[in-house]
Design an enzyme around this catalytic site. Structure first.
Site, mmCIF file in Angstrom:
data_model
loop_
_atom_site.group_PDB
_atom_site.id
_atom_site.type_symbol
_atom_site.label_atom_id
_atom_site.label_comp_id
_atom_site.label_asym_id
_atom_site.label_seq_id
_atom_site.Cartn_x
_atom_site.Cartn_y
_atom_site.Cartn_z
ATOM 1 C CB CYS A 1 -0.957 0.117 1.177
ATOM 2 S SG CYS A 1 -1.806 -1.318 1.417
ATOM 3 N NE ARG B 1 4.221 1.868 -1.566
ATOM 4 C CZ ARG B 1 5.494 1.215 -1.236
ATOM 5 N NH1 ARG B 1 6.540 1.372 -2.002
ATOM 6 N NH2 ARG B 1 5.563 0.396 -0.174
ATOM 7 C CD1 TRP C 1 -1.766 -5.480 -2.896
ATOM 8 C CD2 TRP C 1 -2.510 -4.656 -4.689
ATOM 9 N NE1 TRP C 1 -1.883 -6.491 -3.949
ATOM 10 C CE2 TRP C 1 -2.156 -5.847 -5.037
ATOM 11 C CE3 TRP C 1 -3.144 -3.700 -5.686
ATOM 12 C CZ2 TRP C 1 -2.502 -6.388 -6.513
ATOM 13 C CZ3 TRP C 1 -3.398 -4.293 -6.949
ATOM 14 C CH2 TRP C 1 -3.102 -5.569 -7.300
ATOM 15 C CG ASN D 1 3.025 -0.730 2.980
ATOM 16 O OD1 ASN D 1 2.703 -1.506 2.689
ATOM 17 N ND2 ASN D 1 4.104 -0.478 2.654
ATOM 18 N N GLY D 2 1.537 -3.022 4.998
ATOM 19 C CA GLY D 2 1.982 -4.384 5.604
ATOM 20 C C GLY D 2 1.100 -5.467 6.247
ATOM 21 C CD GLU E 1 6.458 -17.638 -16.722
ATOM 22 O OE1 GLU E 1 5.642 -18.120 -16.997
ATOM 23 O OE2 GLU E 1 6.454 -16.393 -16.268
ATOM 24 C CE LYS F 1 7.045 -13.806 -18.201
ATOM 25 N NZ LYS F 1 5.936 -14.360 -17.534
ATOM 26 C CD GLU G 1 4.850 -12.870 -21.253
ATOM 27 O OE1 GLU G 1 3.549 -12.512 -21.149
ATOM 28 O OE2 GLU G 1 5.595 -13.221 -20.527
ATOM 29 C CG HIS H 1 10.038 -38.528 -28.433
ATOM 30 N ND1 HIS H 1 9.888 -39.915 -29.057
ATOM 31 C CD2 HIS H 1 10.417 -38.614 -27.106
ATOM 32 C CE1 HIS H 1 10.212 -40.819 -27.849
ATOM 33 N NE2 HIS H 1 10.580 -39.969 -26.935
ATOM 34 C CE LYS I 1 0.580 -7.587 -14.743
ATOM 35 N NZ LYS I 1 1.605 -8.697 -14.654
#
Lengths: 610, 418
Positions: free
Chosen positions: A2, A27, A76, A102-103, A483, A487, A490, A506, A605
């Site tokens: 946050c 944030r 957040w 925040n936390g 992955e 990346k 992308e 194969h 996104k």
């Protein structure tokens, strides 16, 4: 994650506070709020959604009441959905103490129960709300507000950056830090506080970084800093030299690199408060124990990077908990006429919680009658709401289009789920403890990998102009290979394929040629020798090999053209570490090729269309 | 320095019911030893204050345990060796405890789902009070180095007391004999003082010794195949047949056929009938003709039933487990792998588990609860026959166990069947 902002001084107007938290919106942005102090009272405003036009008349402090200080917060969500009631600031029963935070307060449930038994009334689902009530309670026995504030902090377990107002001292902001950043700004006739310097630089470039376990009391004409024990400490004033944009990216050139670098913290946040060492298991508050105990099969639905995480989840659940698990793309699930046996748990994995195909899969699963849980980053998102129960990954906002820290946090949460379900099904205490210990070591190990990023950058520059890449791995490193290839595709627009290493013979091995580098993932102890065999096969065909190996594997390093070492961990946790150099590799290749890393072409996104 | 040992019960004893309902887990006999005896033998183990071994048991057992085991005030200053009370009584552990103590390196060791042992260094903050509920979490949260190997095995289910009987017997009984105090009255038959053996008794000791403790009486035509251990003041009556791996406690009367079984002290199995691969608690009376099955007709693995689940035992031979104070009527037949609770009354065919304090005549269509007051009265009468005065703690134990097992009786709602 946050954002918090506070201003003590004659300019403590709502507009100043709103401008402050707008600079912190990266944030967190699901809800926001602010509070002004003056005229012996507090005035509070909270809203859901992005920060927008404000009717400041709602913030009147009474006749002749000009504000003397104010605090503001952009949220957040971690505990409780993004609602007005859950937005900060939170206040005590009398509305005389306001707190922004925040936390995560890990012991909030116990504190809340204790305070409720003493008559305190709570109005939100947040962990933060315990703080003003705790201070209110301690004010009954402590000599002054500062003492009560410091005494309350000592009872909190978890992470916090806090700013608080008390109606009796309207020109004072009380601040503390433990595990979440806090920066003070020193102006000519004002003193400020924020989560980072971004909202401070329009007021002053003189800042002070609080350390963990420190508190500060801010007045318009100065401040004092103390330890939580009350001992005064002197702090050095520093000059902020970088631009506002730099601050938002934490000094990184791109959000993606910033988010890669945040992984030690985001992994830690995914683990925070969830390890129950005293029982050798994990605690996952969002899912009922009975449900996890009766499940006989799992079906993971996801898309893109989350699907790759889901594939690791399949291996984890089958290996640790011995639960047959299937992974399906969201769209395939919806239109593939899925067969779900009784006691099948459908696990929807999505960073945003808005992925249209995954959301549709969840609805389809519910229609069939399956139990569903979500593994999401965004609290209160559509998938989280549709599932009704689940586990948040607490990675904080992810701005870069290419998902990085959300992936590793998803793997951490899936690991916690697997060890918890495993312990319910005969996994030994010792195996559980070893797994938990290995999980707890991950943040520091991720930090060590990030310390080698220049080496990855050098390798990236060496191969940046190649047209094709192969990524090969087995078991837990196969999804990491997928992955890594994703990346690269992308953000650098280079063709890359993730291949199960045993499948090379194969077909894909035909692609090997001097101009096609292969990233060989070989950090798992169990199948390391098999990967050595794959490496020989590639080298025999004049292929170039970039190895990701366990520290100390000199044999592999001597074979490969380039090697990136990762610290030793348990095989099921290897992808959490091995994917980090792959993210860095993709990033540096993209930078070398001049691509727009944070906004790659044709991509969004959050994919909210089918 | 001798090890300072704390024996602790943990919170994972449900599957040891009914054995552990009425006794501390360290007081369960297997292969002629209890864990308490093993630990005592680990070299004059003492508490920090120089007294006896310290122990932590569940609340309802605290007072009754104090009647039988010296409990010095809890003192955890200095280094301490914490050993789970459910660790199997294996004499090899005596040396293991000594070695670990002398090594002096802090550790925590696990067995399955439990903490089996830990060496806690001096100066460690200790919860006050230290209880069976908080001791394991405390040992784990200290983050002591985790031992790689399983140093000590634990009894996690009641059938394991029978499972470990044969593997442990040879070394355990050898240790007991080497402790001295016996005469070898015939080859590999070791008798303590004042043992009486009829001339017509037959001993077969090729597979293991027979140990007869003080005041044991072996009557005419008894047939005993070693290894067997008979506790003090026990009578082996005429024509009794004890056929290897049998452990009998003190002051028992044993007749009929017994094989690979443990019978705790003050229990009567005086008449004909077969008891095999079983554990029988204290103050039990098995009526004439009571027999159990220890082998399924399918010759398959025996599976035990627990509330809401079944557990494969891995054992082809497994008889029954009978809790303290249980009684069986004449000709009671107990099916393979059945568990009878504390103070249960058994009649006819025992085809399913019997809750504690339950009058179980299912084959006659009657299953009723035994009033706890009646159980207390029976306890008083039985104690009087052995010259023992019933204490308030003895009666309280039964009342507490009655409450603890109330849920067992609630879920036992199957219709009676012939």
């Amino acid at each position: 994650m946050c954002g918090i902002f506070g201003y003590a001084g004659s300019e403590a107007r709502p507009e100043v506070l709103i401008e402050g938290i707008k600079r912190l919106e990266y944030r967190g942005y699901d809800s926001w709020g602010l509070c002004l102090a003056g005229n012996d009272r507090l005035s509070l405003m909270r809203r859901v959604g992005r920060i927008s036009g404000v009717d400041v008349s709602a913030l009147a402090l009474g006749r002749d009441g000009s504000p003397l200080s104010g605090i503001a917060h952009t949220r957040w969500a971690t505990h409780g959905a993004p609602t007005e009631a859950n937005a900060h600031p939170h206040v005590d029963c009398a509305g005389r103490i306001a707190v922004i935070h925040n936390g995560i307060i890990e012991n909030h449930a116990a504190l809340r129960a204790s305070l409720q038994s003493k008559g305190h009334r709570f109005t939100s689902e947040t962990d933060t709300e315990v703080i003003p009530h705790l201070v209110e309670e301690l004010l009954k026995s402590e000599s002054d507000f500062t003492s009560a504030f410091l005494a309350a902090l000592k009872l909190l377990v978890g992470a916090y950056g806090i700013a608080a107002l008390w109606a009796e001292t309207p020109d004072t902001i009380y601040v503390a830090r433990h595990g979440s950043p806090i920066v003070l700004g020193v102006g000519k006739s004002s003193t400020l506080v924020a989560s980072d310097p971004a909202p401070l630089v329009t007021h002053t470039r003189d800042v002070i970084y609080l350390d963990d376990g420190e508190a500060a009391i801010l007045h318009p004409d100065g401040f004092e800093t103390r330890t939580l024990e009350g001992t005064r400490v002197s702090k050095r004033v520093q000059q902020v030299a970088f631009s506002l944009q730099d601050i938002e990216r934490g000094g990184f050139p791109h959000f993606m690199l910033k988010e890669i670098a945040e992984q030690p913290e985001s992994i830690h946040n995914a683990l925070r408060g969830r390890i129950v060492r005293s029982e050798g298991t994990a605690k996952l508050g969002g899912v009922e124990e009975d449900l996890l105990r009766r499940v006989r099969r799992c079906h993971i639905v996801a898309c893109g990077t989350s699907w790759n995480a889901g594939l690791v989840g399949k291996y984890l659940l089958e290996n640790l908990a011995r639960i047959p698990t299937q992974v399906t793309f969201g769209a395939e699930f919806r239109y593939g006429h899925p067969v779900l046996e009784p006691d099948t748990l459908v696990i929807a994995v999505s960073q945003s919680g808005e992925t249209a195909d995954t959301l549709a899969a969840v609805r389809e699963a519910k229609l069939i009658g399956a139990e569903t849980i979500g593994i999401c980053n965004v609290v209160g998102s559509s998938i989280a709401r549709e599932c009704g129960k689940g586990i948040y990954i607490h990675a904080g906002p992810e701005i870069g289009v290419a998902s990085t820290k959300a992936f590793t946090s998803q793997l951490v949460v899936l690991s916690l789920l697997a060890v918890h379900m495993g312990r319910m099904r005969g996994m030994s205490l010792r195996a559980g403890l070893l797994f938990l210990d290995a999980l707890e070591r991950l943040p520091a190990q991720a930090e060590r990998i990030l310390g080698e990023k220049e080496q990855v950058a050098r390798i990236a520059r060496k191969y940046a102009q190649c047209r094709d890449f192969l990524y090969v791995g087995r078991l837990y490193e196969y999804p990491a290979a997928l992955e890594g290839a994703l990346k690269l595709k992308e953000i650098s627009y280079v063709h890359a394929e993730g291949v199960q290493a045993a499948e090379m013979k194969h077909g894909p091995i035909a692609l090997i040629e001097p101009g096609v580098p292969t990233v060989v993932l070989a950090a798992q102890a169990e199948i390391r020798d098999k990967m050595l065999g794959n490496t020989h096969e590639i080298l025999a065909r004049s292929g170039k090999v970039i190895a990701v190996a366990q520290e100390g594997d000199e044999e592999l390093a001597n074979l490969a053209h380039d090697t990136i070492f990762i610290p030793k961990t348990l095989d099921p946790l290897v992808p959490i570490l091995s994917v980090i150099p792959l993210q860095l590799l993709a990033y540096y290749v993209a930078v070398e090729r001049g691509c727009d890393v944070d906004k790659p072409r044709n991509l969004a996104k959050s994919v909210t269309v089918e | 320095m001798d090890p300072r040992i704390v024996l602790f019960e943990d919170h994972l004893l449900d599957d040891m019911t009914p054995i552990s309902l009425t006794r501390p887990a360290f007081a369960v006999t297997c292969a002629c030893y209890t864990l308490y005896e093993i630990v005592s033998a680990a070299g004059n183990a003492k508490s920090a204050s120089g007294g006896a071994i310290q122990w932590i048991v569940r609340d309802h057992l605290r007072k009754i345990a104090a009647q039988h085991f010296v409990q010095p005030p809890m003192d955890t200053r200095g280094t301490h060796f914490f050993l789970n009370a459910s660790v199997v009584p294996d004499v090899r552990y005596i040396e293991r405890i000594r070695q670990l103590w002398e090594k002096g390196e802090p550790f925590v060791a696990t067995s399955g789902a439990r903490v089996s042992a830990a060496l806690v260094p001096a100066g460690s903050p200790v919860p006050d009070p230290l209880t069976s509920e908080n001791v394991t979490p405390w040992l784990l949260e200290m983050k002591l180095p985790l031992m790689e190997e399983e140093l000590f095995r634990t009894f996690d289910h009641q059938y394991e007391v029978i499972k470990y009987l044969e593997p442990l017997y040879a070394e355990n009984v050898a240790r007991r004999i080497s402790g001295g105090g016996y005469r070898e009255v015939s080859p590999k038959v070791f008798a303590a003082e004042n043992v009486s053996v009829a001339d017509t008794a037959v001993f077969r000791t090729r597979e293991g010794p027979v140990v007869l403790e003080k005041d044991v009486e072996v009557a005419d035509f008894a047939y005993i195949v070693g290894p067997v251990h008979v506790g003090a003041r026990t009578r082996i009556i005429e024509r009794a047949s004890l056929k290897s791996h049998v452990c009998i406690g003190e002051t028992c009367k044993i007749g009929g056929e017994v094989e690979a079984s443990i019978i705790e002290s003050f229990t009567n199995k005086q008449h004909h009938g077969f008891l095999g691969h079983s554990w029988v608690g204290s103050w039990v009376n098995l009526g004439a003709g009571t027999s159990n099955s220890d082998l399924k007709n399918t010759y398959g693995e025996v599976r035990l039933e627990y509330p809401h689940r079944r557990v494969d035992t891995g054992m082809q031979f497994l008889g029954c487990v009978i809790g303290d104070f249980a009684k069986s009527a004449i000709n009671t037949s107990i099916f393979t792998g059945k568990i009878a609770g504390v103070s249960s009354m058994l009649y006819g065919f025992i085809g399913s588990n019997v809750p504690s304090f339950c009058n179980y005549a299912r084959s006659f269509g009657q299953i009723t609860e035994c009033p706890v007051d009646q159980a207390v009265l029976i306890q008083k009468r039985m104690f009087a026959r052995r010259g023992i005065r019933q204490t308030p703690e003895d009666a309280t134990l039964l009342k507490d166990v009655f409450e603890l097992t109330r849920s067992e009786r609630l879920i036992s709602d199957e219709p009676p069947a012939l």
